[in-house]
Design a protein around this motif. Structure first.
Motif, PDB file in Angstrom:
ATOM      1  N   GLY A 181       0.398  -1.167   0.136  1.00  0.00           N
ATOM      2  CA  GLY A 181      -0.096   0.151   0.028  1.00  0.00           C
ATOM      3  C   GLY A 181       0.819   0.886   0.229  1.00  0.00           C
ATOM      4  O   GLY A 181       2.321   1.019   0.464  1.00  0.00           O
ATOM      5  N   PRO A 182       0.319   2.250  -0.272  1.00  0.00           N
ATOM      6  CA  PRO A 182       0.633   3.406   0.087  1.00  0.00           C
ATOM      7  C   PRO A 182       1.764   4.604   0.504  1.00  0.00           C
ATOM      8  O   PRO A 182       0.432   5.471   0.789  1.00  0.00           O
ATOM      9  CB  PRO A 182       0.177   4.738  -1.112  1.00  0.00           C
ATOM     10  N   TYR A 183       1.435   3.302   2.127  1.00  0.00           N
ATOM     11  CA  TYR A 183       2.330   4.154   2.929  1.00  0.00           C
ATOM     12  C   TYR A 183       3.611   2.577   4.226  1.00  0.00           C
ATOM     13  O   TYR A 183       4.063   2.694   3.381  1.00  0.00           O
ATOM     14  CB  TYR A 183       1.082   4.103   4.027  1.00  0.00           C
ATOM     15  N   GLY A 184       4.098   4.436   4.564  1.00  0.00           N
ATOM     16  CA  GLY A 184       5.563   3.789   5.840  1.00  0.00           C
ATOM     17  C   GLY A 184       5.285   4.100   6.739  1.00  0.00           C
ATOM     18  O   GLY A 184       6.384   3.663   7.526  1.00  0.00           O
ATOM     19  N   THR A 212       2.489   3.441  10.581  1.00  0.00           N
ATOM     20  CA  THR A 212       1.240   3.796  11.178  1.00  0.00           C
ATOM     21  C   THR A 212       0.008   4.924  10.869  1.00  0.00           C
ATOM     22  O   THR A 212      -1.167   4.372  10.472  1.00  0.00           O
ATOM     23  CB  THR A 212       0.936   3.341  13.216  1.00  0.00           C
ATOM     24  N   GLN A 213       0.578   5.837  11.200  1.00  0.00           N
ATOM     25  CA  GLN A 213       0.065   7.104  11.130  1.00  0.00           C
ATOM     26  C   GLN A 213      -0.805   7.516   9.491  1.00  0.00           C
ATOM     27  O   GLN A 213      -1.503   7.562   8.781  1.00  0.00           O
ATOM     28  CB  GLN A 213       0.967   8.378  11.727  1.00  0.00           C
ATOM     29  N   GLU A 214       0.670   7.226   8.142  1.00  0.00           N
ATOM     30  CA  GLU A 214       0.295   6.729   6.652  1.00  0.00           C
ATOM     31  C   GLU A 214      -1.046   6.295   6.748  1.00  0.00           C
ATOM     32  O   GLU A 214      -1.766   6.112   5.887  1.00  0.00           O
ATOM     33  CB  GLU A 214       1.358   6.780   5.878  1.00  0.00           C
ATOM     34  N   ARG A 215      -1.133   4.513   7.565  1.00  0.00           N
ATOM     35  CA  ARG A 215      -1.531   3.826   7.371  1.00  0.00           C
ATOM     36  C   ARG A 215      -3.247   4.602   6.835  1.00  0.00           C
ATOM     37  O   ARG A 215      -4.453   4.117   6.080  1.00  0.00           O
ATOM     38  CB  ARG A 215      -1.600   2.633   8.001  1.00  0.00           C
ATOM     39  N   GLU A 216      -3.023   4.901   8.620  1.00  0.00           N
ATOM     40  CA  GLU A 216      -4.575   5.558   9.413  1.00  0.00           C
ATOM     41  C   GLU A 216      -5.033   5.987   8.308  1.00  0.00           C
ATOM     42  O   GLU A 216      -6.264   6.704   8.175  1.00  0.00           O
ATOM     43  CB  GLU A 216      -3.991   5.925  10.795  1.00  0.00           C
ATOM     44  N   LYS A 217      -4.224   7.371   7.809  1.00  0.00           N
ATOM     45  CA  LYS A 217      -4.712   8.673   6.982  1.00  0.00           C
ATOM     46  C   LYS A 217      -5.160   7.481   5.673  1.00  0.00           C
ATOM     47  O   LYS A 217      -6.123   8.058   5.292  1.00  0.00           O
ATOM     48  CB  LYS A 217      -3.155   9.363   6.481  1.00  0.00           C
ATOM     49  N   HIS A 218      -5.017   6.806   5.617  1.00  0.00           N
ATOM     50  CA  HIS A 218      -5.439   6.196   3.594  1.00  0.00           C
ATOM     51  C   HIS A 218      -6.357   5.720   4.084  1.00  0.00           C
ATOM     52  O   HIS A 218      -6.812   5.369   3.814  1.00  0.00           O
ATOM     53  CB  HIS A 218      -4.337   4.914   3.724  1.00  0.00           C
TER      54      HIS A 218
END
Length: 264
Positions: free
Chosen positions: A46-49, A51-57
């Protein structure tokens, strides 16, 4: 070829079954290189690196999500197009009841494609219940509960580099990670793109063998024999000087088990 979830998904995807069709309008598979986190016990693409980016996604997409109240797999789709944008799949520890059924997926040719749902649709997706790998550790096959037993028609849909969703008799049956050692990461860092070595694959196989129910139970009981096995595996990892980033992931994973269960 393109594929989509053709059936309205409102309950457990692995139990209700899904249809697949070639003229769905789904886009191509994702380009994100999958990451296999040994510390987290998951495979992510996925386009995240972090935990915070994953939650935003997750907030900007729809689909299934592993929130606090549901301990399932995560499959996220674009809120406008309905195209698959990310996957986060838990790696189980149980072996399959039928190893031959798991092995049969290796001979299924891959078909590149994507998945799509009606935009805005949300659903629950159970975790896979079993994991299997071949002797050379060239593939990790994880199968969902409620799948067809020994399906007559198998489809292996490559939705990201090295990562395929498996369909049996038009129902989601599981997923496969090719050359799992290639995708090893500790946490959220990018995976190494260089080719793996037979040695790294063998070390991963040895680690996975120890991270299975009988050995975990023995660790819980403080069995010194398992500690000796862990120490031996860690020594074998340190004896090599190639594929350093991946073997470092393995070394940290074994060290975490030793510290957690034996306080060493």
């Amino acid at each position: 070829m393109r594929y989509a979830i053709a059936e309205a998904v409102t309950t457990y995807l692995s139990e209700t079954g899904t249809g697949i069709g070639a003229d769905s309008g789904a886009g191509p598979g994702m380009g994100h290189l999958s990451r296999y986190s040994l510390s987290g016990g998951y495979v992510a693409a996925g386009p995240y690196g972090n935990t915070q980016e994953r939650e935003k996604h997750a907030r900007a997409t729809s689909g299934s999500c592993d929130w606090l109240w549901f301990d399932g797999d995560e499959m996220r789709f674009d809120a406008r197009s309905g195209l698959l944008t990310s996957l986060l799949l838990a790696v189980p520890e149980e072996p399959p009841a039928d190893a031959q059924d798991s092995a049969a997926w290796l001979s299924v040719p891959t078909q590149p494609g994507g998945l799509a749902i009606t935009p805005g649709t949300n659903f629950d997706l159970n975790r896979a219940e079993s994991r299997w790998w071949d002797d050379a550790v060239t593939a990790l096959v994880c199968l969902y509960p409620g799948r067809p037993a020994r399906p007559q028609r198998r489809v292996r849909l490559a939705v990201a580099p090295g990562l395929s969703l498996l369909w049996g008799d038009e129902r989601l049956a599981g997923w496969m990670l090719e050359d799992p050692a290639r995708h090893l990461v500790h946490d959220w860092e990018p995976a190494v793109t260089a080719e793996t070595t037979p040695r790294t694959r063998a070390l991963l196989g040895a680690y996975l063998s120890l991270l299975s129910p009988p050995w975990i139970e023995a660790m819980q009981e403080g069995d010194p024999g398992v500690l000796a096995r862990l120490a031996g595996l860690r020594q074998a990892i340190s004896d090599g000087d190639s594929d350093a980033q991946r073997t470092d992931v393995l070394d940290r994973a074994v060290g975490d088990l030793m510290e957690h269960w034996y306080d060493v």
